[in-house]
Structure formats: structure tokens, C-alpha cells
Design an enzyme around this catalytic site. Structure first.
Site, PDB file in Angstrom:
ATOM      1  N   CYS A  37      -0.045 -36.911 -53.475  1.00  0.00           N
ATOM      2  CA  CYS A  37       0.868 -38.004 -53.813  1.00  0.00           C
ATOM      3  C   CYS A  37       1.555 -38.585 -52.578  1.00  0.00           C
ATOM      4  O   CYS A  37       2.217 -37.851 -51.837  1.00  0.00           O
ATOM      5  CB  CYS A  37       1.924 -37.496 -54.797  1.00  0.00           C
ATOM      6  SG  CYS A  37       3.200 -38.708 -55.185  1.00  0.00           S
ATOM      7  N   LYS A  64       2.605 -31.176 -66.715  1.00  0.00           N
ATOM      8  CA  LYS A  64       3.981 -31.142 -67.214  1.00  0.00           C
ATOM      9  C   LYS A  64       4.378 -29.750 -67.711  1.00  0.00           C
ATOM     10  O   LYS A  64       4.842 -29.579 -68.841  1.00  0.00           O
ATOM     11  CB  LYS A  64       4.166 -32.156 -68.352  1.00  0.00           C
ATOM     12  CG  LYS A  64       3.574 -33.538 -68.099  1.00  0.00           C
ATOM     13  CD  LYS A  64       4.381 -34.347 -67.123  1.00  0.00           C
ATOM     14  CE  LYS A  64       3.863 -35.772 -67.017  1.00  0.00           C
ATOM     15  NZ  LYS A  64       4.449 -36.557 -65.955  1.00  0.00           N
ATOM     16  N   VAL A  77       6.321 -35.395 -59.054  1.00  0.00           N
ATOM     17  CA  VAL A  77       6.581 -34.903 -57.704  1.00  0.00           C
ATOM     18  C   VAL A  77       7.007 -36.090 -56.847  1.00  0.00           C
ATOM     19  O   VAL A  77       6.627 -37.229 -57.137  1.00  0.00           O
ATOM     20  CB  VAL A  77       5.325 -34.225 -57.109  1.00  0.00           C
ATOM     21  CG1 VAL A  77       5.048 -32.916 -57.789  1.00  0.00           C
ATOM     22  CG2 VAL A  77       4.102 -35.132 -57.170  1.00  0.00           C
ATOM     23  N   GLU A  89      13.142 -37.451 -56.738  1.00  0.00           N
ATOM     24  CA  GLU A  89      13.017 -38.827 -56.229  1.00  0.00           C
ATOM     25  C   GLU A  89      12.871 -38.798 -54.701  1.00  0.00           C
ATOM     26  O   GLU A  89      13.746 -38.326 -53.988  1.00  0.00           O
ATOM     27  CB  GLU A  89      14.192 -39.736 -56.619  1.00  0.00           C
ATOM     28  CG  GLU A  89      14.368 -39.943 -58.099  1.00  0.00           C
ATOM     29  CD  GLU A  89      13.248 -40.768 -58.736  1.00  0.00           C
ATOM     30  OE1 GLU A  89      12.444 -41.350 -57.992  1.00  0.00           O
ATOM     31  OE2 GLU A  89      13.193 -40.818 -59.971  1.00  0.00           O
ATOM     32  N   SER A  90      11.772 -39.355 -54.209  1.00  0.00           N
ATOM     33  CA  SER A  90      11.391 -39.152 -52.805  1.00  0.00           C
ATOM     34  C   SER A  90      12.438 -39.610 -51.801  1.00  0.00           C
ATOM     35  O   SER A  90      12.808 -38.859 -50.891  1.00  0.00           O
ATOM     36  CB  SER A  90      10.048 -39.833 -52.523  1.00  0.00           C
ATOM     37  OG  SER A  90      10.134 -41.242 -52.628  1.00  0.00           O
TER      38      SER A  90
END
Length: 256
Positions: A37, A64, A77, A89-90
Site C-alpha cells: 500500500c 478485516k 493500513v 491515517e497515513s
């Protein structure tokens, strides 16, 4: 019924696998990661850049599982547990790591309040313009859709390139705007091969800037083998992916 996205390669490969192996010991900070990701890679780059001790745990966000949903109800992720408390949250995580580990360098945000706000403006530009255009181009099926998305991406990247002081966004120091863009820059070969993207068409020094990002050690050390990444993106190229990003684009919604 399982969705195709569940059948991803289960672990990081190549350079990223070596980095994972180095971060298996228990730490105050647990990094819940999906090796494939790009949003996740932002946080991984930040951890590597700042030399923050962390324990790496691979998760498949398409399955999940209950423990991961307890950490991040969105089931996405990246996520972390820090001293027993959960965050996700990145970009939120990148800023948290900057503030929670002030003695770990480099500092990814400027000290000066104005410069810090300026950086956040261009992170916002990245989130609202560059990343959506990148993914629209990736998923676009018709020639007309691809042409429109490609031009949209060139324009968005050109605006950012015009703000780069060099060699990185704020000058000599690698920072959070660079982190925010690096995972997609590192994956640009997919757009080049399949969607006619040419980074030279952006102009204003973007090619040189992109090359510096793509070859930086923290990006290389958190990147898996291209053949494994290609399998993931083949689903997007066919517009069959079932990620939240893919579904948001199909529905005309902002990216999650």
C-alpha cells in the site's frame, strides 16, 4: 465469499522483506502494515528516516480480522499501537511520529510556523490533486478517460514541481511533502508502461525531483519486488480492484 484482493502475496519481498526481518522485536510502537500500500509506505518511510524503533506486523486489510478492526475500525493500513493506544491515517501518523519522537532526526516538518504551514498546503495539494489524478489514470479504461487523467496528473505535479526548492521540497532536508509523494513516484513505472505516462512531460524539474525520491534509501528499503507489486496493480488497471480507493473513484467520491 472471498474477494480477489484477499489473495495478495502475504508478505513483503526484496529489500522490504529485509527491513521487516530487522523489526520483529517487541517495541513500544507496533506498526500494522500492508507491504503493497502506498499510503502505508508513507509511514514506513517516516519510521525508517527517523530511525524510530518499531515492531512490524503484516496484516491483510481485505480480511478485516477482529484485532485489526479494534485498532482501526476502518480496517485500513497503516495503523499503529503506541504504548497500548491506537492511531491510524497515513499523514496523521507521519505528523504524530514527528511530534512523539522529537529527538529523532531528520525533522520532517520545518520549525518556522509559516514554513510549516506552507508545507501543509502542498501536502493538501498532493492529497486532493496529485494522488486522485494518479489513481484515476491507473483505473481509467477508455482512451479519452486516460488522456484526461494523464493531463490532470501532469498539471498537478507541475504545480508542485514549481515549489520544490531542491534537491527536496524545502531544500536540502528531506521532508513531509517528499514523504507524501514518494510512494506514488516509486510506482510511476506502472503508469509509464500501461498508461502512457511520461514524467518528462511534467516539466519544471519534476523528472530530477522524482528520481531523487525514487532512489532514496528509505524508499528503496520499504519497497517490495516489482513483479509482486504489478500483480496488485493489474487489478486496478482492469478496474477490478475492491480497495476503498478503487471503490471511491468508481463512485465519484473523495479518496478515503
Amino acid at each position: 465469499m472471498a474477494i480477489p484482493d484477499e489473495n495478495i502475496h502475504p508478505t513483503a519481498t526484496g529489500n522490504a522483506a529485509e527491513t521487516v526481518a530487522e523489526h520483529q522485536a517487541k517495541q513500544d510502537l507496533i506498526f500494522y502494515s500492508g507491504w503493497f500500500c502506498p499510503f502505508n509506505q508513507r509511514v514506513w518511510i517516516t519510521l525508517q528516516e527517523k530511525g524510530i524503533p518499531y515492531q512490524y506486523k503484516e496484516v491483510n486489510p481485505y480480511k478485516k480480522e477482529k484485532h485489526f478492526l479494534d485498532i482501526n475500525p476502518k480496517g485500513l493500513v497503516p495503523a499503529i499501537e503506541y504504548q497500548g493506544k491506537a492511531l491510524y491515517e497515513s499523514l496523521v501518523l507521519c505528523e504524530f511520529l514527528e511530534e512523539a519522537y522529537p529527538n529523532h532526526k531528520p525533522h520532517l516538518l520545518p520549525v518556522d510556523p509559516f514554513e510549516r504551514a506552507h508545507v501543509r498546503l502542498w501536502i493538501d495539494h498532493t492529497s486532493k490533486n496529485i494522488i486522485p489524478a494518479w489513481h484515476r489514470l491507473l483505473q481509467a479504461q477508455s482512451v479519452e478517460q486516460q488522456d484526461a487523467a494523464r493531463q490532470e496528473l501532469y498539471v498537478a505535479q507541475r504545480k508542485l514541481a514549481q515549489q520544490v526548492k531542491g534537491p527536496y521540497f524545502t531544500g536540502n532536508e528531506f521532508g513531509l511533502v517528499d514523504v507524501a509523494n514518494a510512494p506514488w513516484v516509486a510506482r510511476a513505472y506502472i503508469l509509464t508502461e500501461h498508461r502512457g505516462y511520461d514524467k518528462a512531460q511534467v516539466g519544471d524539474g519534476w523528472s530530477e525531483y522524482a528520481e531523487r525520491l525514487a532512489t532514496r534509501e528509505s524508499i528503496s528499503k520499504t519497497s517490495s519486488d516489482e513483479d509482486k507489486i504489478q500483480v496488485i496493480y493489474d487489478r486496478y488497471l482492469r478496474d477490478e480492484a475492491q480497495s476503498e480507493v478503487a471503490k471511491a473513484l468508481r463512485a465519484g467520491r473523495p479518496l478515503p
